[in-house]
Design a protein around this motif. Structure first.
Motif, PDB file in Angstrom:
ATOM      1  N   HIS A  87      41.567  38.207 -21.803  1.00  0.00           N
ATOM      2  CA  HIS A  87      42.865  38.871 -21.891  1.00  0.00           C
ATOM      3  C   HIS A  87      43.971  37.895 -21.506  1.00  0.00           C
ATOM      4  N   LEU A  88      44.154  37.651 -20.222  1.00  0.00           N
ATOM      5  CA  LEU A  88      45.259  36.783 -19.816  1.00  0.00           C
ATOM      6  C   LEU A  88      44.820  35.703 -18.824  1.00  0.00           C
ATOM      7  N   ASP A  89      43.602  35.177 -19.016  1.00  0.00           N
ATOM      8  CA  ASP A  89      43.254  33.917 -18.351  1.00  0.00           C
ATOM      9  C   ASP A  89      42.841  33.981 -16.880  1.00  0.00           C
ATOM     10  N   CYS A  90      42.713  35.196 -16.296  1.00  0.00           N
ATOM     11  CA  CYS A  90      42.291  35.246 -14.887  1.00  0.00           C
ATOM     12  C   CYS A  90      40.799  34.934 -14.774  1.00  0.00           C
ATOM     13  N   ILE A  91      40.339  34.662 -13.556  1.00  0.00           N
ATOM     14  CA  ILE A  91      38.920  34.392 -13.347  1.00  0.00           C
ATOM     15  C   ILE A  91      38.216  35.716 -13.003  1.00  0.00           C
ATOM     16  N   VAL A  92      37.124  35.982 -13.714  1.00  0.00           N
ATOM     17  CA  VAL A  92      36.433  37.264 -13.547  1.00  0.00           C
ATOM     18  C   VAL A  92      35.473  37.213 -12.359  1.00  0.00           C
ATOM     19  N   GLN A  93      34.917  38.376 -11.990  1.00  0.00           N
ATOM     20  CA  GLN A  93      33.937  38.445 -10.903  1.00  0.00           C
ATOM     21  C   GLN A  93      32.838  39.457 -11.250  1.00  0.00           C
ATOM     22  N   LYS A  95      30.450  42.508 -10.268  1.00  0.00           N
ATOM     23  CA  LYS A  95      30.430  43.606  -9.310  1.00  0.00           C
ATOM     24  C   LYS A  95      28.989  44.053  -9.115  1.00  0.00           C
ATOM     25  N   LEU A 102      34.097  42.222 -13.757  1.00  0.00           N
ATOM     26  CA  LEU A 102      35.454  42.773 -13.652  1.00  0.00           C
ATOM     27  C   LEU A 102      36.481  41.651 -13.646  1.00  0.00           C
ATOM     28  N   ALA A 104      40.015  41.370 -12.199  1.00  0.00           N
ATOM     29  CA  ALA A 104      40.850  42.171 -11.290  1.00  0.00           C
ATOM     30  C   ALA A 104      42.318  42.176 -11.690  1.00  0.00           C
ATOM     31  N   CYS A 105      42.727  41.230 -12.524  1.00  0.00           N
ATOM     32  CA  CYS A 105      44.160  41.157 -12.855  1.00  0.00           C
ATOM     33  C   CYS A 105      44.636  42.394 -13.608  1.00  0.00           C
ATOM     34  N   HIS A 106      43.894  42.813 -14.640  1.00  0.00           N
ATOM     35  CA  HIS A 106      44.327  43.976 -15.410  1.00  0.00           C
ATOM     36  C   HIS A 106      43.182  44.968 -15.643  1.00  0.00           C
ATOM     37  N   ASN A 107      42.197  44.947 -14.753  1.00  0.00           N
ATOM     38  CA  ASN A 107      41.061  45.876 -14.828  1.00  0.00           C
ATOM     39  C   ASN A 107      40.257  45.786 -16.126  1.00  0.00           C
ATOM     40  N   GLY A 119      39.299  48.374 -20.902  1.00  0.00           N
ATOM     41  CA  GLY A 119      40.481  47.660 -20.435  1.00  0.00           C
ATOM     42  C   GLY A 119      41.014  46.761 -21.533  1.00  0.00           C
ATOM     43  N   PRO A 120      41.977  45.926 -21.178  1.00  0.00           N
ATOM     44  CA  PRO A 120      42.658  45.169 -22.227  1.00  0.00           C
ATOM     45  C   PRO A 120      41.925  43.972 -22.876  1.00  0.00           C
TER      46      PRO A 120
END
Lengths: 144, 360
Positions: A87-93, A95, A102, A104-107, A119-120
């Motif tokens: 989506h927008l480049d965050c690092i996932v984790q 769960k 997940l 966490a930036c935009h669920n 989610g997006p």
């Protein structure tokens, strides 16, 4: 139609003006454009021992400059995925409770194979090949 | 003694440069007195906070060192070792937030008083540009401590730019100084935050203030229709300015309270190989866009959800900036005018999304 002297000079000066503008802006834009990375492309990374990696857990591995998430499922199978959310480049984790990935930036939610579930995120996470050779985890780029 | 010295200096300058146009510009303006006069103070409050930004920002510059290995450490040094460094940083962070708050308040009060109408179209446009740059200041300054939250905010923010068709990827690359958010991004954001933006901001602010001073205060419809004998005014200089100064003192007290009792956390250092922490949120003034993006599905119509969201906000922003030129005329019979309805809807949407962003 005859071109008046004034019109001719206007065009000439105008062209010169555009030329000068291009001559100014080209070096400025070239200067602002970052150089391509000179780092060697990484295709394989060793990620520790398989026996030391607890089931139902994850770790982020440095794959060159890219983060890759390595997950060991409860049944002991490994999967490695690009850890950057589509989506927008965050690092996932990962769960542990839901056994999903997940962002966490935009669920954004992905399943353990990297498929985008909700989610997006518009695309799945890119998968890497994981092999265990003599208890050592080896992550490799999948050539398509 | 002081007055005579002041008048001597004034005369000396007057003799050489003819100060009458400046004197006229300062003294000709008068401020209407009516039940909505309080909104006239919002712009001045934002200006005061901008002055504080410049002063505290310059002070922080003396110790701050941009760079992947030094930015976080230098901010930690400022807040832990430098005498009153924590205070300067807290004041800088809080006044930045208050400034954006007052700019929003100023903008909506101008909107609802319909002060953007002819002949003040360009005052509105320059004001909108100032809001845009103020948010850009917030975004670029947010990265400078190089902490975890800032790192992800910048990743998301610059990736959003990359979504723009055709030129997006190129702009993203130039903003980041490479494919990813790295020390190169930090250097670029530092340059943008302390040199590029202040220069552009000052120019537009100069124009904005000149327009306001030249055209004088806007009079709302109810006031301008009053018979002349019922209209009350006070001179801008010095009466209104002194009232302005009183509010500035109140804001300064509030700012000191916030800076002392609610320190701005530094958080952990950015690590490009750690996942984004749960509950991560941007600054409150980006929260409504953030929350909207969260609700958008992965695909809307024929495009990616994020592209749809970004196009939506850009087009909406452009329309908002050009509102003085849009011909939605007042309807004489209507209790609430169409533009007011639009403004209320925009405000409700922004507040609702911001609140949802906070509580979810």
């Amino acid at each position: 139609m005859a071109l008046s002297r004034k019109k001719f000079l206007d065009i000439l000066i105008g062209l010169g003006g555009f030329g000068s503008l291009a001559a100014f802006t080209y070096p400025i834009f070239s200067y602002l454009r970052p150089l391509p990375s000179t780092e060697a492309k990484v295709n394989t990374v060793k990620a520790g021992t398989a026996s030391g990696f607890p089931p139902n857990s994850s770790q982020i591995i440095k794959f060159g400059r890219k983060p890759v998430i390595l997950i060991k499922s409860e049944s002991g199978e490994f999967s490695a995925l690009e850890a950057t959310c589509t989506h927008l480049d965050c690092i996932v984790q990962y769960k542990k409770d839901t056994k999903q990935i997940l962002c966490a930036c935009h669920n954004g939610i992905y399943d353990i194979s990297g498929q985008n579930l909700s989610g997006p995120p518009p695309k799945p996470l890119q998968a890497y090949s994981v092999k265990v050779i003599d208890d050592e985890i080896v992550i490799t780029t999948i050539v398509t | 003694m002081k007055n005579s010295l002041q008048s001597k200096i004034e005369n000396w300058l007057d003799e050489r440069y003819d100060l009458s146009p400046i004197r006229k510009l300062i003294t000709h303006k008068k401020v209407p007195l009516h039940k909505h006069s309080v909104w006239y103070y919002m712009g001045g409050a934002a200006l005061f906070l901008f002055i504080i930004q410049v002063i505290t920002g310059t002070m922080l510059l003396l110790y701050y060192k941009p760079g992947e290995e030094s930015a976080y450490e230098s901010v930690r040094f400022i807040i832990t070792k430098v005498k009153f460094g924590w205070l300067i940083r807290n004041v800088h962070s809080w006044s930045a937030n208050l400034m954006v708050f007052f700019v929003f308040l100023h903008m909506f009060s101008v909107f609802f008083m319909k002060a953007y109408k002819k002949p003040r179209e360009l005052t509105w446009v320059t004001g909108f540009l100032l809001l845009g740059i103020a948010m850009g200041f917030g975004f670029s300054g947010y990265l400078l401590p190089w902490n975890e939250l800032a790192f992800f905010a910048t990743k998301v923010g610059t990736d959003i730019v990359g979504v723009i068709p055709i030129v997006g990827e190129e702009i993203k690359l130039m903003l980041r100084g490479g494919e990813d958010v790295t020390g190169a991004t930090l250097s670029r954001f530092f340059g943008i935050h302390v040199a590029v933006m202040p220069a552009i901001f000052m120019m537009i602010l100069g124009l904005h203030l000149f327009f306001v001073q030249k055209q004088g205060m806007h009079e709302p419809e109810g006031f301008s229709k009053l018979p002349d004998e019922k209209k009350k005014y006070i001179p801008f200089f010095p009466n209104f300015m002194l009232k302005d100064a009183t509010l500035w003192l109140v804001i300064f007290a509030l700012l000191s309270f916030l800076a002392l009792y609610f320190p701005w956390e530094l958080g952990p250092k950015a690590d490009p190989f750690l996942p984004a922490p749960e509950g991560i949120k941007p600054e409150w003034y980006f929260l409504f866009t953030f929350q909207t993006l969260k609700y958008l599905p992965s695909h809307v119509l024929f495009m990616d959800g994020e592209l749809f969201g970004i196009l939506f906000f850009n087009v909406a922003g452009l329309i908002w900036m050009l509102i003085p030129f849009l011909a939605i005329k007042d309807r004489p019979g209507w209790k609430i005018q169409p533009m007011t309805v639009i403004g209320i809807l925009v405000l409700i949407f922004m507040i609702a999304m911001t609140v949802l962003g906070f509580i979810t």
